[in-house]
Design a protein around this motif. Sequence first.
Motif, PDB file in Angstrom:
ATOM      1  N   VAL A 259       0.828  -1.205   0.000  1.00 25.01           N
ATOM      2  CA  VAL A 259       0.000   0.000   0.000  1.00 25.01           C
ATOM      3  C   VAL A 259       0.863   1.256   0.000  1.00 25.01           C
ATOM      4  O   VAL A 259       0.603   2.212  -0.733  1.00 25.01           O
ATOM      5  N   PRO A 262       3.573   1.391  -3.863  1.00 22.06           N
ATOM      6  CA  PRO A 262       2.960   0.612  -4.950  1.00 22.06           C
ATOM      7  C   PRO A 262       3.825   0.484  -6.198  1.00 22.06           C
ATOM      8  O   PRO A 262       3.576  -0.370  -7.039  1.00 22.06           O
ATOM      9  N   ARG A 267      -2.264   1.127  -6.204  1.00 21.20           N
ATOM     10  CA  ARG A 267      -2.225   0.530  -4.868  1.00 21.20           C
ATOM     11  C   ARG A 267      -3.102  -0.713  -4.784  1.00 21.20           C
ATOM     12  O   ARG A 267      -2.724  -1.714  -4.167  1.00 21.20           O
ATOM     13  N   ASN A 270      -1.375  -3.529  -6.714  1.00 20.21           N
ATOM     14  CA  ASN A 270      -0.197  -4.005  -5.992  1.00 20.21           C
ATOM     15  C   ASN A 270      -0.596  -4.792  -4.746  1.00 20.21           C
ATOM     16  O   ASN A 270       0.030  -5.796  -4.403  1.00 20.21           O
TER      17      ASN A 270
END
Length: 334
Positions: A259, A262, A267, A270
């Motif tokens: 988070v 990323p 985000r 990822n």
Amino acid sequence: MADVTLKSAVFRREREKTWQELDGIVTQIEKRGVRSLTPEQCHRLPLLYRATLSSLSVARSISLDRNVLDYLETLSTRAYFCVHGARGSLFGYLRNFLLVDFPAAVRAARWHLVVAALLLAGGILAGHALVIADSNWYHSIVPEGMAGGRTPDASAEDLSKILYDPPGENEAFLHVFASYLFTHNAGIGILCFGLGFALGIPVFLLMFYNGLMIGAMTGLHASKGLLPDFVGWLFVHGTTELLAVALCAAAGLVLGSAVALPGTHSRLENLRREGRRAARIVIGAVLLFLVAALLEGFARQLVTDMTARYSIGIVAGLLWAAYFGLAGVGRRDG
């Protein structure tokens, strides 16, 4: 007849590259398994399979020569088992997870594991130092329910009895105790994992506090001259249980870094990618918690010799190090 031959030649020339590519991928799967495919090949496989099925349908409708039909039918059948065939038994999945997926995921998260271990070690040192300096810190750090009679007011003889007394007629209690330890410790580990998405901050706090509690207990026993005895008592299951806790924390930190950092992905994307690896670590850590609960509930009280306790802990630590360092190396790391 000449017209059919011409149609067959043109048809084959226009589509033969697709068939050859599919044939190559299917042959690779048959020889080395699906895991030998590159991400690009995995993406291409269903596309090539559908294109070949389309070619087979067209070939049948225009009655092309038997050789082309036989080749396409055989290729389509082989590809079908690669795309839709049996995925393997439950035992096969479990074996692959334990021998490849789990250790590979841990190696990929090794720096997160190092951070988790440092947090735990820092908490242990801090808790030990605080209790040695002032025993009143013990009550502030260790919950009463967890102390189990191990308090600064207890005598060295009382603490020694807790460490060495055999279970006697209370062996049935050990079964219940092992079950409780498994669910309790696994719950803490999963909490570390679940809170990881909050940039990993709760994981830092949980790991440090767990270390504080252990350090407070080592400080208590050190003040009574029982530090080696307590460490040996803890060592039986501690190398496995603390490793499992650290693994769950590392999985939480994997989510937190996904988070916070990323990279080139969004985000959410990822987090999805890294979440798979983190989930493998947590599932494997739960199995370690089970092993630790069995050791804590049975071997720790049944084995009362200090040398034997240290030996069990050291052997367990070496086995885990060998497992995570060597299992599945070269097959699916990263």
